[in-house]
Design a protein around this motif. Sequence first.
Motif, mmCIF file in Angstrom:
data_model
loop_
_atom_site.group_PDB
_atom_site.id
_atom_site.type_symbol
_atom_site.label_atom_id
_atom_site.label_comp_id
_atom_site.label_asym_id
_atom_site.label_seq_id
_atom_site.Cartn_x
_atom_site.Cartn_y
_atom_site.Cartn_z
ATOM 1 N N SER A 91 0.806 -1.221 0.000
ATOM 2 C CA SER A 91 0.000 0.000 0.000
ATOM 3 C C SER A 91 0.838 1.270 0.000
ATOM 4 O O SER A 91 0.285 2.371 0.118
ATOM 5 N N ALA A 92 2.132 1.163 -0.151
ATOM 6 C CA ALA A 92 2.977 2.373 -0.187
ATOM 7 C C ALA A 92 2.670 3.151 -1.466
ATOM 8 O O ALA A 92 2.551 2.570 -2.545
ATOM 9 N N PRO A 93 2.507 4.472 -1.366
ATOM 10 C CA PRO A 93 2.167 5.242 -2.565
ATOM 11 C C PRO A 93 3.345 5.315 -3.548
ATOM 12 O O PRO A 93 4.512 5.316 -3.158
ATOM 13 N N VAL A 94 2.990 5.341 -4.818
ATOM 14 C CA VAL A 94 3.986 5.437 -5.871
ATOM 15 C C VAL A 94 3.483 6.456 -6.896
ATOM 16 O O VAL A 94 2.283 6.549 -7.162
ATOM 17 N N GLN A 95 4.407 7.225 -7.448
ATOM 18 C CA GLN A 95 4.063 8.248 -8.443
ATOM 19 C C GLN A 95 3.949 7.559 -9.808
ATOM 20 O O GLN A 95 4.862 6.884 -10.259
ATOM 21 N N THR A 107 1.131 0.916 -4.535
ATOM 22 C CA THR A 107 1.923 0.045 -5.402
ATOM 23 C C THR A 107 1.115 -1.163 -5.880
ATOM 24 O O THR A 107 1.162 -1.526 -7.056
ATOM 25 N N GLY A 108 0.364 -1.782 -4.984
ATOM 26 C CA GLY A 108 -0.434 -2.951 -5.354
ATOM 27 C C GLY A 108 -1.469 -2.634 -6.407
ATOM 28 O O GLY A 108 -1.674 -3.397 -7.357
ATOM 29 N N VAL A 109 -2.127 -1.484 -6.280
ATOM 30 C CA VAL A 109 -3.143 -1.079 -7.261
ATOM 31 C C VAL A 109 -2.482 -0.784 -8.608
ATOM 32 O O VAL A 109 -2.994 -1.167 -9.663
ATOM 33 N N ALA A 110 -1.340 -0.124 -8.586
ATOM 34 C CA ALA A 110 -0.646 0.191 -9.833
ATOM 35 C C ALA A 110 -0.220 -1.090 -10.559
ATOM 36 O O ALA A 110 -0.385 -1.212 -11.785
#
Length: 140
Positions: A91-95, A107-110
């Motif tokens: 769940s860590a955000p990624v650009q 990260t998982g959603v991306a």
Amino acid sequence: MSDDPTRAMNVRSPAYGSVGPADPNADPDTQPAMRPVVADGPTVPTPTEPKARAGWPAEPVPRTRTGVLWVGLVLSALVLLVLLIFILQNSAPVQINFLAASGTLPTGVALLLAAVAGLLLVAIPGGLRILQLRRAARRR
């Protein structure tokens, strides 16, 4: 000359393994190779009917569309559960930058969106090819 007494008698002994009708001393009782082959039963193994166990049907239950659908549904639910666990653990955000669009996603959603896009890149041309082959088969 030779010390072999049978040589002078001009008696030819059969070579090793060549006992048969040419040998007047051959006896089927003492020579198993001369006995006729008698088939007592089937020469090939025949499958036997499996015995029904207590509480089990005598014949196997045939597959049905509903049963196959149920198995597919259970497997899909397991895959969905694994994907959900993957997304929650990453769940860590990624650009994310794509052409002019920009945003932040976990990260998982991306990664899930990237996998779905890859699946569509394979499934859409494959589905179109299947439709093309079905139309060609109908014309014949």
